[in-house]
Design a protein around this motif. Structure first.
Motif, PDB file in Angstrom:
ATOM      1  N   VAL A   1       0.834  -1.211   0.000  1.00  0.00           N
ATOM      2  CA  VAL A   1       0.000   0.000   0.000  1.00  0.00           C
ATOM      3  C   VAL A   1       0.863   1.253   0.000  1.00  0.00           C
ATOM      4  O   VAL A   1       0.608   2.198  -0.759  1.00  0.00           O
ATOM      5  N   CYS A   2       1.892   1.287   0.840  1.00  0.00           N
ATOM      6  CA  CYS A   2       2.742   2.478   0.910  1.00  0.00           C
ATOM      7  C   CYS A   2       3.482   2.714  -0.411  1.00  0.00           C
ATOM      8  O   CYS A   2       3.565   3.852  -0.895  1.00  0.00           O
ATOM      9  N   ALA A   3       4.014   1.651  -1.008  1.00  0.00           N
ATOM     10  CA  ALA A   3       4.729   1.814  -2.272  1.00  0.00           C
ATOM     11  C   ALA A   3       3.798   2.310  -3.366  1.00  0.00           C
ATOM     12  O   ALA A   3       4.167   3.197  -4.151  1.00  0.00           O
ATOM     13  N   CYS A   4       2.595   1.769  -3.427  1.00  0.00           N
ATOM     14  CA  CYS A   4       1.644   2.211  -4.452  1.00  0.00           C
ATOM     15  C   CYS A   4       1.259   3.675  -4.252  1.00  0.00           C
ATOM     16  O   CYS A   4       1.090   4.422  -5.210  1.00  0.00           O
ATOM     17  N   CYS A   5       1.119   4.096  -2.996  1.00  0.00           N
ATOM     18  CA  CYS A   5       0.775   5.494  -2.731  1.00  0.00           C
ATOM     19  C   CYS A   5       1.924   6.421  -3.099  1.00  0.00           C
ATOM     20  O   CYS A   5       1.701   7.528  -3.615  1.00  0.00           O
ATOM     21  N   VAL A   6       3.161   6.003  -2.846  1.00  0.00           N
ATOM     22  CA  VAL A   6       4.316   6.816  -3.241  1.00  0.00           C
ATOM     23  C   VAL A   6       4.387   6.920  -4.761  1.00  0.00           C
ATOM     24  O   VAL A   6       4.624   8.003  -5.315  1.00  0.00           O
ATOM     25  N   LEU A   7       4.175   5.813  -5.454  1.00  0.00           N
ATOM     26  CA  LEU A   7       4.210   5.829  -6.919  1.00  0.00           C
ATOM     27  C   LEU A   7       3.093   6.695  -7.482  1.00  0.00           C
ATOM     28  O   LEU A   7       3.307   7.465  -8.425  1.00  0.00           O
ATOM     29  N   ARG A   8       1.900   6.572  -6.911  1.00  0.00           N
ATOM     30  CA  ARG A   8       0.762   7.357  -7.404  1.00  0.00           C
ATOM     31  C   ARG A   8       0.983   8.852  -7.174  1.00  0.00           C
ATOM     32  O   ARG A   8       0.563   9.682  -7.982  1.00  0.00           O
ATOM     33  N   ALA A   9       1.634   9.194  -6.074  1.00  0.00           N
ATOM     34  CA  ALA A   9       1.880  10.604  -5.766  1.00  0.00           C
ATOM     35  C   ALA A   9       3.010  11.196  -6.605  1.00  0.00           C
ATOM     36  O   ALA A   9       3.264  12.403  -6.526  1.00  0.00           O
TER      37      ALA A   9
ATOM     38  N   VAL B   1       1.553  -2.439 -12.284  1.00  0.00           N
ATOM     39  CA  VAL B   1       1.280  -1.063 -11.868  1.00  0.00           C
ATOM     40  C   VAL B   1       1.953  -0.044 -12.773  1.00  0.00           C
ATOM     41  O   VAL B   1       1.349   0.989 -13.134  1.00  0.00           O
ATOM     42  N   TYR B   2       3.183  -0.304 -13.167  1.00  0.00           N
ATOM     43  CA  TYR B   2       3.969   0.690 -13.872  1.00  0.00           C
ATOM     44  C   TYR B   2       3.353   1.143 -15.200  1.00  0.00           C
ATOM     45  O   TYR B   2       3.442   2.332 -15.549  1.00  0.00           O
ATOM     46  N   PRO B   3       2.730   0.259 -15.982  1.00  0.00           N
ATOM     47  CA  PRO B   3       2.093   0.754 -17.210  1.00  0.00           C
ATOM     48  C   PRO B   3       1.004   1.792 -16.958  1.00  0.00           C
ATOM     49  O   PRO B   3       0.731   2.630 -17.829  1.00  0.00           O
ATOM     50  N   LEU B   4       0.371   1.776 -15.799  1.00  0.00           N
ATOM     51  CA  LEU B   4      -0.705   2.726 -15.491  1.00  0.00           C
ATOM     52  C   LEU B   4      -0.175   4.075 -15.026  1.00  0.00           C
ATOM     53  O   LEU B   4      -0.940   5.030 -14.922  1.00  0.00           O
ATOM     54  N   LEU B   5       1.118   4.158 -14.732  1.00  0.00           N
ATOM     55  CA  LEU B   5       1.709   5.401 -14.264  1.00  0.00           C
ATOM     56  C   LEU B   5       2.267   6.248 -15.391  1.00  0.00           C
ATOM     57  O   LEU B   5       2.660   7.399 -15.169  1.00  0.00           O
ATOM     58  N   GLN B   6       2.299   5.725 -16.581  1.00  0.00           N
ATOM     59  CA  GLN B   6       2.867   6.461 -17.721  1.00  0.00           C
ATOM     60  C   GLN B   6       1.841   7.404 -18.340  1.00  0.00           C
ATOM     61  O   GLN B   6       0.653   7.183 -18.250  1.00  0.00           O
TER      62      GLN B   6
END
Length: 305
Positions: free
Chosen positions: A266-274, A300-305
């Motif tokens: 959860v913490c890693a996903c929130c850091v990536l999303r932020a 997850v990474y494809p959704l951050l681009q």
């Protein structure tokens, strides 16, 4: 029963010694106590002192037995290692109800404007433990969804037509909802709301929850911190949380010590999303790289681009 017996025995011994001392104090020669009797009296005083100490000890033990929580010290609770995560599957019957031959469907409604990254990671982990039938749908309340969101659960299973071959159904519906919602019993269950709460539910299916109550509490604290300060907080809250993460990760490779857990997900996903990846402190960046190396975050990474 044993404590009562000891207590009575000690009390009787004290009474006997008191009587003996009273007799000794009466023995004298020409008004002076005989030296031998005086020495005996001093020894009896020492015995009496020890008996009183023993009586106090017995009283304390009796209190502990009759009121076991009265003197409980939280610092003495076991801090042994928690059960290794992702080692075994959970008992789905106990968590989701008795299997009557039908596929257990987990249905999640999520807003495409806020993709639930942690749930995608958990979906990938569930697929490693169970036979999961995954599907993505778009509700009529949403006009358009980016292509990466349509394929976020991976390719369609070749045996998707045979539902009886699967243990779990994982259906993600992109819908215009204010809060993420999940049901696994669509007929009678009230929905679980919030990405963090759904993540906790899915994590239980991995049979990976910490058995140590201290670690379990720490995990919940990190999850709440990530959601309320990283995901929903302002720049100041995010900065404070990143410093806390950096400090914790300077002492251990993962947030709960040596074990990768839901707190890390959860913490890693929130850091990536932020979008704090490049500006994060050194320990946080190292930790994010470790998360990526596990392979659980590939979806997850494809959704951050």
């Amino acid at each position: 029963m044993l404590l009562c017996s000891q207590y009575l025995k000690v009390s009787m011994q004290i009474a006997c010694k008191r009587s003996l001392l009273m007799c000794i104090s009466c023995w004298s020669q020409n008004g002076e106590v005989d030296p031998a009797l005086k020495a005996l009296e001093e020894r009896q005083d020492e015995v009496l002192r020890r008996l009183y100490e023993l009586k106090a000890t017995v009283d304390g033990l009796a209190k502990t037995v009759t009121t076991p929580d009265a003197d409980l010290d939280a610092s003495t609770l076991s801090r042994g290692p928690a059960e290794s995560v992702f080692r075994a599957t959970a008992d789905l019957d106990s968590l989701l109800g008795k299997d009557l031959g039908a596929l257990r469907d987990i249905v999640i409604n999520a807003n495409p404007a806020h993709p639930p990254l942690s749930l995608l990671v958990l979906h990938a982990l569930l697929c490693q433990r169970y036979q999961v039938l995954s599907s993505v749908h778009v509700h009529s309340s949403v006009s358009a969804v980016p292509p990466p969101l349509l394929s976020c659960l991976g390719p369609r299973h070749i045996d998707s037509y045979a539902r009886q071959r699967f243990q779990l159904g994982f259906t993600l519906i992109w819908k215009d909802v204010s809060k993420l919602q999940m049901k696994f019993n669509t007929q009678s269950m009230y929905p679980i709301e919030g990405e963090a709460n759904v993540a906790r539910f899915l994590f239980r299916l991995l049979s990976a929850e910490p058995q140590d109550p201290v670690l379990a509490t720490q995990m919940d604290c990190w999850i709440d911190t990530a959601v309320f300060q990283l995901a929903e907080g302002g720049s100041k809250e995010r900065a404070v949380t990143l410093r806390s993460l950096n400090s914790a990760l300077g002492r251990s490779p993962w947030l709960l010590g040596q074990e990768f857990s839901l707190a890390d997900i959860v913490c890693a996903c929130c850091v990536l999303r932020a979008g704090q990846t490049t500006s994060a402190p050194a320990n946080v960046q190292r930790w994010l790289q470790s998360c990526q190396n596990l392979g659980h975050f590939d979806c997850v990474y494809p959704l951050l681009q």
